[in-house]
Design a protein around this motif. Structure first.
Motif, PDB file in Angstrom:
ATOM      1  N   ALA A   1       0.836  -1.207   0.000  1.00  8.75           N
ATOM      2  CA  ALA A   1       0.000   0.000   0.000  1.00  8.75           C
ATOM      3  C   ALA A   1       0.872   1.260   0.000  1.00  8.75           C
ATOM      4  CB  ALA A   1      -0.933  -0.004   1.206  1.00  8.75           C
ATOM      5  N   TYR A   2       1.924   1.271   0.836  1.00  7.53           N
ATOM      6  CA  TYR A   2       2.805   2.445   0.852  1.00  7.53           C
ATOM      7  C   TYR A   2       3.542   2.603  -0.483  1.00  7.53           C
ATOM      8  CZ  TYR A   2       2.042   3.427   5.778  1.00  7.53           C
ATOM      9  OH  TYR A   2       1.471   3.775   6.974  1.00  7.53           O
ATOM     10  N   LEU A   3       3.926   1.495  -1.079  1.00  5.92           N
ATOM     11  CA  LEU A   3       4.583   1.571  -2.389  1.00  5.92           C
ATOM     12  C   LEU A   3       3.631   2.173  -3.426  1.00  5.92           C
ATOM     13  CD1 LEU A   3       6.513  -1.844  -2.587  1.00  5.92           C
ATOM     14  CD2 LEU A   3       7.529   0.452  -2.757  1.00  5.92           C
ATOM     15  N   ALA A   4       2.412   1.682  -3.441  1.00  7.03           N
ATOM     16  CA  ALA A   4       1.437   2.171  -4.423  1.00  7.03           C
ATOM     17  C   ALA A   4       1.166   3.662  -4.216  1.00  7.03           C
ATOM     18  CB  ALA A   4       0.141   1.369  -4.310  1.00  7.03           C
ATOM     19  N   ASP A   5       0.988   4.036  -2.961  1.00  3.22           N
ATOM     20  CA  ASP A   5       0.707   5.432  -2.632  1.00  3.22           C
ATOM     21  C   ASP A   5       1.862   6.336  -3.077  1.00  3.22           C
ATOM     22  OD1 ASP A   5      -0.948   7.428  -1.369  1.00  3.22           O
ATOM     23  OD2 ASP A   5       0.472   7.448   0.301  1.00  3.22           O
ATOM     24  N   LYS A   6       3.081   5.835  -2.880  1.00  6.07           N
ATOM     25  CA  LYS A   6       4.276   6.588  -3.261  1.00  6.07           C
ATOM     26  C   LYS A   6       4.361   6.746  -4.779  1.00  6.07           C
ATOM     27  CE  LYS A   6       8.323   8.192  -1.928  1.00  6.07           C
ATOM     28  NZ  LYS A   6       8.553   9.134  -0.867  1.00  6.07           N
ATOM     29  N   VAL A   7       4.064   5.679  -5.495  1.00  5.56           N
ATOM     30  CA  VAL A   7       4.116   5.733  -6.957  1.00  5.56           C
ATOM     31  C   VAL A   7       3.082   6.742  -7.491  1.00  5.56           C
ATOM     32  CG1 VAL A   7       3.762   4.421  -9.081  1.00  5.56           C
ATOM     33  CG2 VAL A   7       5.046   3.403  -7.202  1.00  5.56           C
ATOM     34  N   VAL A   8       1.926   6.762  -6.878  1.00  7.89           N
ATOM     35  CA  VAL A   8       0.895   7.716  -7.295  1.00  7.89           C
ATOM     36  C   VAL A   8       1.389   9.146  -7.040  1.00  7.89           C
ATOM     37  CG1 VAL A   8      -1.421   8.600  -6.734  1.00  7.89           C
ATOM     38  CG2 VAL A   8      -1.037   6.129  -7.009  1.00  7.89           C
ATOM     39  N   TYR A   9       2.001   9.345  -5.880  1.00  8.71           N
ATOM     40  CA  TYR A   9       2.571  10.658  -5.562  1.00  8.71           C
ATOM     41  C   TYR A   9       3.627  11.053  -6.606  1.00  8.71           C
ATOM     42  CZ  TYR A   9       5.739  13.981  -3.413  1.00  8.71           C
ATOM     43  OH  TYR A   9       6.563  15.059  -3.201  1.00  8.71           O
ATOM     44  N   GLU A  10       4.510  10.097  -6.928  1.00  6.52           N
ATOM     45  CA  GLU A  10       5.566  10.366  -7.907  1.00  6.52           C
ATOM     46  C   GLU A  10       4.979  10.741  -9.267  1.00  6.52           C
ATOM     47  OE1 GLU A  10       8.466   6.901  -5.984  1.00  6.52           O
ATOM     48  OE2 GLU A  10       7.563   6.620  -7.960  1.00  6.52           O
ATOM     49  N   ALA A  11       3.917  10.027  -9.656  1.00  5.91           N
ATOM     50  CA  ALA A  11       3.311  10.289 -10.973  1.00  5.91           C
ATOM     51  C   ALA A  11       2.836  11.741 -11.043  1.00  5.91           C
ATOM     52  CB  ALA A  11       2.161   9.318 -11.227  1.00  5.91           C
ATOM     53  N   VAL A  12       2.190  12.198  -9.972  1.00  3.08           N
ATOM     54  CA  VAL A  12       1.713  13.584  -9.949  1.00  3.08           C
ATOM     55  C   VAL A  12       2.900  14.546  -9.971  1.00  3.08           C
ATOM     56  CG1 VAL A  12       0.499  15.326  -8.564  1.00  3.08           C
ATOM     57  CG2 VAL A  12      -0.426  13.000  -8.761  1.00  3.08           C
ATOM     58  N   TYR A  13       3.910  14.246  -9.139  1.00  2.00           N
ATOM     59  CA  TYR A  13       5.087  15.111  -9.062  1.00  2.00           C
ATOM     60  C   TYR A  13       5.779  15.213 -10.422  1.00  2.00           C
ATOM     61  CZ  TYR A  13       9.539  17.077  -7.738  1.00  2.00           C
ATOM     62  OH  TYR A  13      10.644  17.890  -7.673  1.00  2.00           O
ATOM     63  N   GLU A  14       5.999  14.085 -11.063  1.00  8.29           N
ATOM     64  CA  GLU A  14       6.706  14.099 -12.350  1.00  8.29           C
ATOM     65  C   GLU A  14       5.872  14.785 -13.422  1.00  8.29           C
ATOM     66  OE1 GLU A  14       9.590  13.675 -11.999  1.00  8.29           O
ATOM     67  OE2 GLU A  14      10.130  11.939 -10.798  1.00  8.29           O
ATOM     68  N   ALA A  15       4.575  14.521 -13.438  1.00  9.68           N
ATOM     69  CA  ALA A  15       3.712  15.154 -14.448  1.00  9.68           C
ATOM     70  C   ALA A  15       3.806  16.676 -14.335  1.00  9.68           C
ATOM     71  CB  ALA A  15       2.270  14.693 -14.284  1.00  9.68           C
ATOM     72  N   ARG A  16       3.896  17.156 -13.099  1.00 10.99           N
ATOM     73  CA  ARG A  16       3.934  18.609 -12.887  1.00 10.99           C
ATOM     74  C   ARG A  16       5.311  19.215 -13.080  1.00 10.99           C
ATOM     75  NH1 ARG A  16       0.042  18.777  -7.812  1.00 10.99           N
ATOM     76  NH2 ARG A  16      -1.916  19.075  -8.919  1.00 10.99           N
TER      77      ARG A  16
END
Ligand SMILES: Nc1ncnc2c1ncn2[C@@H]1O[C@H](COP(=O)(O)OP(=O)(O)O)[C@@H](O)[C@H]1O
Ligand SMILES: [Mg+2]
Length: 476
Positions: A444-459
C-alpha cells in the motif's frame, strides 16, 4: 520595526534563493521581524575577534501567498550580516544597502556566505551564553570538543535548508522554513546520538528561539558531526548502474560495481535505526478504524491524481484493491520513523551507512511529523529509490531501439536485485519474516508513493513520468 525601505531588496533575495519553496507562486513579504543578534565571543585572546563593525542578526520573514481569497503564510529564517563598508569577498551574497533601525547605514549580506559571521555562530555553540528569555538559546550536547578555529564553507546544491561546514569538524544546518515547535531533525538526532546509534551523524548542538510574546519555541538550526569521508548513497547507486550498463554482457551480480551488498547493509542500518527509535519514542497500535482511514486517504490521493495523470486510470482497479487490503488488517504497530527516506538521504562512510535529514515529509506540519507511523513507509521509500536510480540512468543513456529495451531490462534487474537484498537484510535484522500484514502495508505504501511520484513528475519533470508508470506496469 520599520521595513519599508528594504522590502524590495529582501523580496528579491528570497525569490531567487534555492531554498524558497514558493517559486512561481504569487506572494508578498508581509513582515520582517528581528529575533536576535549573535553575541560577540567573550574571553578575549582565545578566539579571533570579529571585525568591530560587524553585526549578525536573525530576521524572520513572513511570506504571504494569495490563494483563492485565503491567505497562506510561511516564515523563513534570514541570518543577515550588517557591515558599515562593502565587503568585496562576499559581493555575491549582497542583499542590499540601506539604513537599518538598529545599525544605521549598512551593507547587508546573507550571513551564511560570510566566514566572519559564521565564526560567531560557532563561538556561540562552543560556549553557549546563558540564555535570556526571548533571545537566541544555544544548546550543546557533551562529548565532542568543537574545532572553533575551523573556517566555514556553505554547501551548494539543491537543498530545502542551508548547510554550512566548519572545516572537517562540524556541519550546521540552518532551517529555512520555520514553524513553532520541536523540529524532528533535532529531536531525533538528539535521541539517536544519546542512544549511541552508529547510523547517524552525532548531534553537537542546536539553536532555539523562545518567542517572548507567545511562549512558543522555534528551532532554528542544528550543529552535527561532519561526515568527512561520506559519499552520497544516490550517487553511489547511479555509479553502480552505469557500471552495469557499461558491461554489456554481464548481469548485475557479475559486475564490479554491484550494489547488493551495500543495499543489504542499508537494510541493516535502517532496521537498527528503527529499533532505536522504537526504544525511545512512543510505540502505539492502530486499529481497523485507523487503517480504514489510511486506505481512504490513499484512495483520495489516487482520485485526485487521476485528474493530473490520466494514464493512471488503467491501474486504478488494482491500486484500489491494494489499498482495500488494508481494511482487512486489525492491528498494526506504529512508531517514530524517518518519513522521507530515499537514497539521497543516506551517506556511506568508512564506518558504514549513515541516515540523514530526519525532518520528515516536508509537506506535513511539524507536529504531525513526530506522530508515530509505520516502518513500512520508510522501507517503501528506499525501494522506490532503488527503482529510480537505474531508470534515471537508462533514460539519460544514449541510443534507442533494441539498446534501449536492453537497458530497461537491465534497469529492472538492478532494481529487483537491490530491493531483494535490502528487504531480506531489513527483515532478518528485525528478526521476523515479511509476514502477510507487513506485505499488505508495504504494498500500500509503495502504491501510494508511486501515485505521488506520478503527480510530481507530471507537474515538474514530464520526461520522467515514465518512471512511476513503468513501476505500475511491472507490479502484478
Ligand atoms: N553530517 C553530514 N556530514 C556531511 N554531509 C552531510 C551531513 N548531513 C547531510 N549532509 C549532506 O548534505 C545534504 C543535505 O542535507 P539534508 O540534511 O538532507 O538537508 P535538506 O533538509 O536541505 O535536504 C545531504 O544530502 C548530504 O549529502
Ligand atoms: Mg535532504
Amino acid at each position: 520595526m520599520s521595513t519599508e525601505h528594504h522590502t524590495s531588496e529582501i523580496t528579491g533575495w528570497i525569490s531567487q534563493a534555492r531554498w524558497f519553496a514558493g517559486k512561481g507562486r504569487d506572494w508578498e513579504l508581509t513582515s520582517l521581524r528581528r529575533v536576535g543578534e549573535l553575541p560577540r565571543p567573550t574571553g578575549e585572546g582565545q578566539t579571533a575577534q570579529p571585525p568591530p563593525e560587524l553585526h549578525v542578526v536573525i530576521d524572520l520573514a513572513e511570506v504571504t501567498y494569495a490563494t483563492d481569497g485565503e491567505d497562506e503564510t510561511d516564515l523563513y529564517q534570514l541570518p543577515l550580516a550588517f557591515y558599515a563598508e562593502p565587503q568585496e569577498r562576499i559581493s555575491h551574497a549582497l542583499i542590499g544597502e540601506w539604513d537599518d533601525e538598529d545599525f544605521g547605514h549598512a551593507f547587508v549580506y546573507d550571513a551564511l556566505h560570510d566566514r566572519e559571521s559564521m565564526a560567531l555562530w560557532l563561538a556561540a555553540f562552543a560556549a553557549p551564553p546563558s540564555p535570556v528569555r526571548g533571545q537566541l538559546e544555544f544548546h550543546r550536547l557533551p562529548g565532542h570538543d568543537l574545532d572553533v578555529e575551523a573556517h566555514s564553507t556553505l554547501f551548494s546544491g539543491e537543498q530545502s535548508n542551508s548547510s554550512v561546514a566548519f572545516g572537517e569538524d562540524s556541519l550546521m544546518k540552518v532551517f529555512r522554513k520555520v514553524t513553532p515547535g520541536v523540529n524532528p531533525d533535532v529531536a531525533i538526532h538528539r535521541v539517536l546520538t544519546e542512544a549511541g546509534s552508529t547510523h547517524v551523524a552525532s548531534l553537537y548542538g542546536w539553536l532555539d528561539l523562545v518567542d517572548e510574546d507567545t511562549g512558543t519555541t522555534f528551532q532554528l538550526a542544528m550543529l552535527q558531526q561532519f561526515l568527512r569521508t561520506a559519499s552520497d548513497g544516490w550517487d553511489l547507486a547511479l555509479a553502480s548502474v552505469r557500471n552495469l550498463f557499461a558491461e554489456a554482457d554481464l548481469h548485475a551480480e557479475e559486475v564490479g560495481g554491484d550494489f547488493a551488498a551495500e543495499a543489504a547493509r542499508l537494510g541493516v542500518a535502517l532496521a537498527e535505526v528503527h529499533a532505536d527509535l522504537a526504544a525511545h519514542f512512543p510505540v502505539e497500535q492502530r486499529d481497523a478504524a485507523d487503517l480504514g482511514h489510511l486506505a481512504g486517504a490513499m484512495e483520495g490521493r489516487l482520485d485526485a491524481a487521476l485528474d493530473v495523470v490520466p494514464a493512471l486510470a488503467e491501474h486504478r482497479t488494482r491500486l484500489r484493491a491494494t489499498y482495500d487490503q488494508l481494511r482487512g488488517l486489525d492491528q498494526v504497530e506504529v512508531q517514530q520513523v524517518h518519513g522521507d527516506l530515499h537514497l539521497g538521504q543516506t551517506l556511506r562512510t568508512v564506518r558504514g551507512w549513515k541516515i540523514v535529514d530526519f525532518e520528515g515529509e516536508p509537506a506535513k506540519p511539524l507536529a504531525d511529523r513526530l506522530q508515530p507511523d509505520s516502518v513500512w513507509r520508510d522501507v517503501a521509500g528506499m525501494i522506490r529509490s532503488f527503482d529510480y536510480a537505474p531508470r534515471v540512468v537508462a533514460m539519460t543513456a544514449s541510443g534507442d531501439g533494441p539498446e534501449a529495451d536492453q537497458r530497461n531490462y537491465r534497469a529492472s534487474e538492478w532494481a529487483a536485485r537491490n530491493r531483494a537484498a535490502f528487504l531480506e537484510a531489513y527483515t532478518t535484522q528485525r528478526g521476523e519474516e515479511l509476514g502477510s500484514s507487513a506485505r499488505t502495508l508495504l504494498d500500500a505504501y509503495l502504491a501510494d508513493k508511486v501515485v505521488y511520484e506520478a503527480v510530481y513528475e507530471a507537474r515538474n519533470r514530464p520526461g520522467w513520468l515514465s518512471i512511476p508508470l513503468a513501476a505500475l506496469g511491472e507490479t502484478t
